[in-house]
Design a protein around this motif. Structure first.
Motif, PDB file in Angstrom:
ATOM      1  N   ALA A 181       0.822  -1.214   0.000  1.00 21.50           N
ATOM      2  CA  ALA A 181       0.000   0.000   0.000  1.00 21.50           C
ATOM      3  C   ALA A 181       0.852   1.258   0.000  1.00 21.50           C
ATOM      4  O   ALA A 181       0.536   2.237  -0.676  1.00 21.50           O
ATOM      5  CB  ALA A 181      -0.947  -0.004   1.200  1.00 21.50           C
ATOM      6  N   PHE A 182       1.948   1.245   0.757  1.00 20.30           N
ATOM      7  CA  PHE A 182       2.809   2.420   0.846  1.00 20.30           C
ATOM      8  C   PHE A 182       3.971   2.378  -0.145  1.00 20.30           C
ATOM      9  O   PHE A 182       4.771   3.304  -0.194  1.00 20.30           O
ATOM     10  CB  PHE A 182       3.359   2.588   2.266  1.00 20.30           C
ATOM     11  N   GLY A 183       4.091   1.306  -0.914  1.00 18.65           N
ATOM     12  CA  GLY A 183       5.152   1.226  -1.915  1.00 18.65           C
ATOM     13  C   GLY A 183       6.540   1.109  -1.309  1.00 18.65           C
ATOM     14  O   GLY A 183       7.506   1.624  -1.862  1.00 18.65           O
ATOM     15  N   ILE A 184       6.655   0.427  -0.201  1.00 17.26           N
ATOM     16  CA  ILE A 184       7.940   0.265   0.471  1.00 17.26           C
ATOM     17  C   ILE A 184       8.823  -0.654  -0.365  1.00 17.26           C
ATOM     18  O   ILE A 184       8.420  -1.744  -0.747  1.00 17.26           O
ATOM     19  CB  ILE A 184       7.750  -0.306   1.900  1.00 17.26           C
ATOM     20  N   SER A 185      10.050  -0.193  -0.621  1.00 16.60           N
ATOM     21  CA  SER A 185      10.958  -0.971  -1.471  1.00 16.60           C
ATOM     22  C   SER A 185      12.217  -1.422  -0.743  1.00 16.60           C
ATOM     23  O   SER A 185      13.036  -2.114  -1.333  1.00 16.60           O
ATOM     24  CB  SER A 185      11.338  -0.149  -2.710  1.00 16.60           C
ATOM     25  N   GLY A 186      12.390  -1.046   0.504  1.00 19.28           N
ATOM     26  CA  GLY A 186      13.570  -1.454   1.260  1.00 19.28           C
ATOM     27  C   GLY A 186      13.428  -1.098   2.722  1.00 19.28           C
ATOM     28  O   GLY A 186      12.549  -0.328   3.113  1.00 19.28           O
ATOM     29  N   PHE A 187      14.290  -1.692   3.513  1.00 22.11           N
ATOM     30  CA  PHE A 187      14.289  -1.460   4.959  1.00 22.11           C
ATOM     31  C   PHE A 187      15.583  -0.802   5.386  1.00 22.11           C
ATOM     32  O   PHE A 187      16.628  -1.134   4.830  1.00 22.11           O
ATOM     33  CB  PHE A 187      14.135  -2.782   5.726  1.00 22.11           C
ATOM     34  N   PRO A 188      15.563   0.074   6.359  1.00 20.10           N
ATOM     35  CA  PRO A 188      14.374   0.640   6.990  1.00 20.10           C
ATOM     36  C   PRO A 188      13.739   1.712   6.099  1.00 20.10           C
ATOM     37  O   PRO A 188      14.422   2.345   5.301  1.00 20.10           O
ATOM     38  CB  PRO A 188      14.919   1.277   8.267  1.00 20.10           C
ATOM     39  N   SER A 189      12.458   1.861   6.219  1.00 16.17           N
ATOM     40  CA  SER A 189      11.720   2.939   5.559  1.00 16.17           C
ATOM     41  C   SER A 189      10.886   3.625   6.617  1.00 16.17           C
ATOM     42  O   SER A 189      10.209   2.959   7.405  1.00 16.17           O
ATOM     43  CB  SER A 189      10.815   2.384   4.456  1.00 16.17           C
ATOM     44  N   ILE A 190      10.920   4.944   6.616  1.00 15.04           N
ATOM     45  CA  ILE A 190      10.177   5.700   7.615  1.00 15.04           C
ATOM     46  C   ILE A 190       9.257   6.684   6.898  1.00 15.04           C
ATOM     47  O   ILE A 190       9.698   7.459   6.044  1.00 15.04           O
ATOM     48  CB  ILE A 190      11.111   6.467   8.569  1.00 15.04           C
ATOM     49  N   LEU A 191       7.973   6.625   7.243  1.00 16.16           N
ATOM     50  CA  LEU A 191       6.981   7.557   6.720  1.00 16.16           C
ATOM     51  C   LEU A 191       6.538   8.432   7.890  1.00 16.16           C
ATOM     52  O   LEU A 191       6.212   7.924   8.962  1.00 16.16           O
ATOM     53  CB  LEU A 191       5.780   6.809   6.145  1.00 16.16           C
ATOM     54  N   VAL A 192       6.495   9.727   7.676  1.00 10.47           N
ATOM     55  CA  VAL A 192       6.134  10.668   8.740  1.00 10.47           C
ATOM     56  C   VAL A 192       4.804  11.324   8.385  1.00 10.47           C
ATOM     57  O   VAL A 192       4.612  11.814   7.278  1.00 10.47           O
ATOM     58  CB  VAL A 192       7.221  11.734   8.944  1.00 10.47           C
ATOM     59  N   PHE A 193       3.880  11.322   9.362  1.00  9.19           N
ATOM     60  CA  PHE A 193       2.559  11.911   9.181  1.00  9.19           C
ATOM     61  C   PHE A 193       2.374  13.006  10.224  1.00  9.19           C
ATOM     62  O   PHE A 193       2.756  12.825  11.387  1.00  9.19           O
ATOM     63  CB  PHE A 193       1.460  10.859   9.382  1.00  9.19           C
ATOM     64  N   ASN A 194       1.757  14.121   9.826  1.00 10.59           N
ATOM     65  CA  ASN A 194       1.466  15.164  10.801  1.00 10.59           C
ATOM     66  C   ASN A 194       0.128  14.878  11.459  1.00 10.59           C
ATOM     67  O   ASN A 194      -0.482  13.846  11.206  1.00 10.59           O
ATOM     68  CB  ASN A 194       1.523  16.557  10.152  1.00 10.59           C
ATOM     69  N   LYS A 195      -0.339  15.778  12.284  1.00  8.19           N
ATOM     70  CA  LYS A 195      -1.576  15.545  13.046  1.00  8.19           C
ATOM     71  C   LYS A 195      -2.777  15.258  12.141  1.00  8.19           C
ATOM     72  O   LYS A 195      -3.655  14.513  12.506  1.00  8.19           O
ATOM     73  CB  LYS A 195      -1.877  16.749  13.928  1.00  8.19           C
ATOM     74  N   SER A 196      -2.810  15.860  10.971  1.00  9.78           N
ATOM     75  CA  SER A 196      -3.948  15.635  10.062  1.00  9.78           C
ATOM     76  C   SER A 196      -3.661  14.550   9.047  1.00  9.78           C
ATOM     77  O   SER A 196      -4.445  14.297   8.169  1.00  9.78           O
ATOM     78  CB  SER A 196      -4.300  16.936   9.345  1.00  9.78           C
ATOM     79  N   HIS A 197      -2.517  13.910   9.180  1.00 12.39           N
ATOM     80  CA  HIS A 197      -2.076  12.796   8.354  1.00 12.39           C
ATOM     81  C   HIS A 197      -1.912  13.237   6.927  1.00 12.39           C
ATOM     82  O   HIS A 197      -1.735  12.543   6.043  1.00 12.39           O
ATOM     83  CB  HIS A 197      -3.006  11.602   8.468  1.00 12.39           C
TER      84      HIS A 197
END
Length: 143
Positions: free
Chosen positions: A127-143
C-alpha cells in the motif's frame, strides 16, 4: 542537523524512491489503510486505529535482522529526548517472538511512544510502496 530534519529527509527520499504498487488503495498518500495488524499481545487491530491521536506519527518499516534498521533505531534512541513528541509505529512481517526479542534487545518497553506490530500479509508494504528497509513515513496531526 535536527532529528526532525533527518526524519523529513528520510521521508522525502522514500517517497522519491518508492514505486507504489498497482493494487494500492491510497490516493496520493492521503488515506491510512484499514488493514488488520497484530499487536504484541496477539490481538488484531486496524492499522488506521493506531493513528487516533493528535501527535505526529512516524511509521518505521523494518526487519529485526537488518543492520541498517538496527543502526537507525540506535540513532533514534540516542535522540529519544528530541523525539518524545512523536508516536512511532514499528511495522514488520516477522514473527511475534522476533519482534519481542528485538524490543527486549533495545529496551523499547521503556519508551511509551514506540509501538511494534506484525503485518505478515505485506499489505502495508504494498500500500505504501515500500521498497527497502528501513523505511520511515512521517505523518502530521492531520495525516
Amino acid at each position: 542537523m535536527k532529528i526532525v530534519d533527518i526524519l523529513g529527509l528520510l521521508f522525502c527520499v522514500q517517497l522519491l524512491s518508492a514505486q507504489v504498487a498497482p493494487d494500492t488503495n491510497l490516493s496520493k498518500f492521503n488515506l491510512i489503510p484499514v488493514i488488520k495488524v497484530l499487536k504484541l499481545d496477539s490481538t488484531k487491530v486496524s492499522f488506521r486505529s493506531l493513528f487516533e491521536s493528535n501527535v505526529p506519527i512516524a511509521v518505521m518499516f523494518y526487519n529485526p535482522e537488518c543492520d541498517h534498521c538496527q543502526h537507525e533505531l540506535e540513532e533514534m534512541i540516542k535522540n529519544e529526548d528530541k523525539l518524545k513528541a512523536y508516536k512511532f509505529i514499528m511495522v514488520t512481517n516477522r514473527y511475534l517472538y522476533q519482534i519481542k526479542e528485538f524490543r527486549k534487545k533495545y529496551n523499547l518497553s521503556k519508551y511509551k511512544n514506540f509501538i511494534s506490530i506484525n503485518e505478515s500479509s505485506n499489505s502495508l508494504i504494498r500500500a505504501f510502496g515500500i521498497s527497502g528497509f528501513p523505511s520511515i513515513l512521517v505523518f502530521n496531526k492531520s495525516h
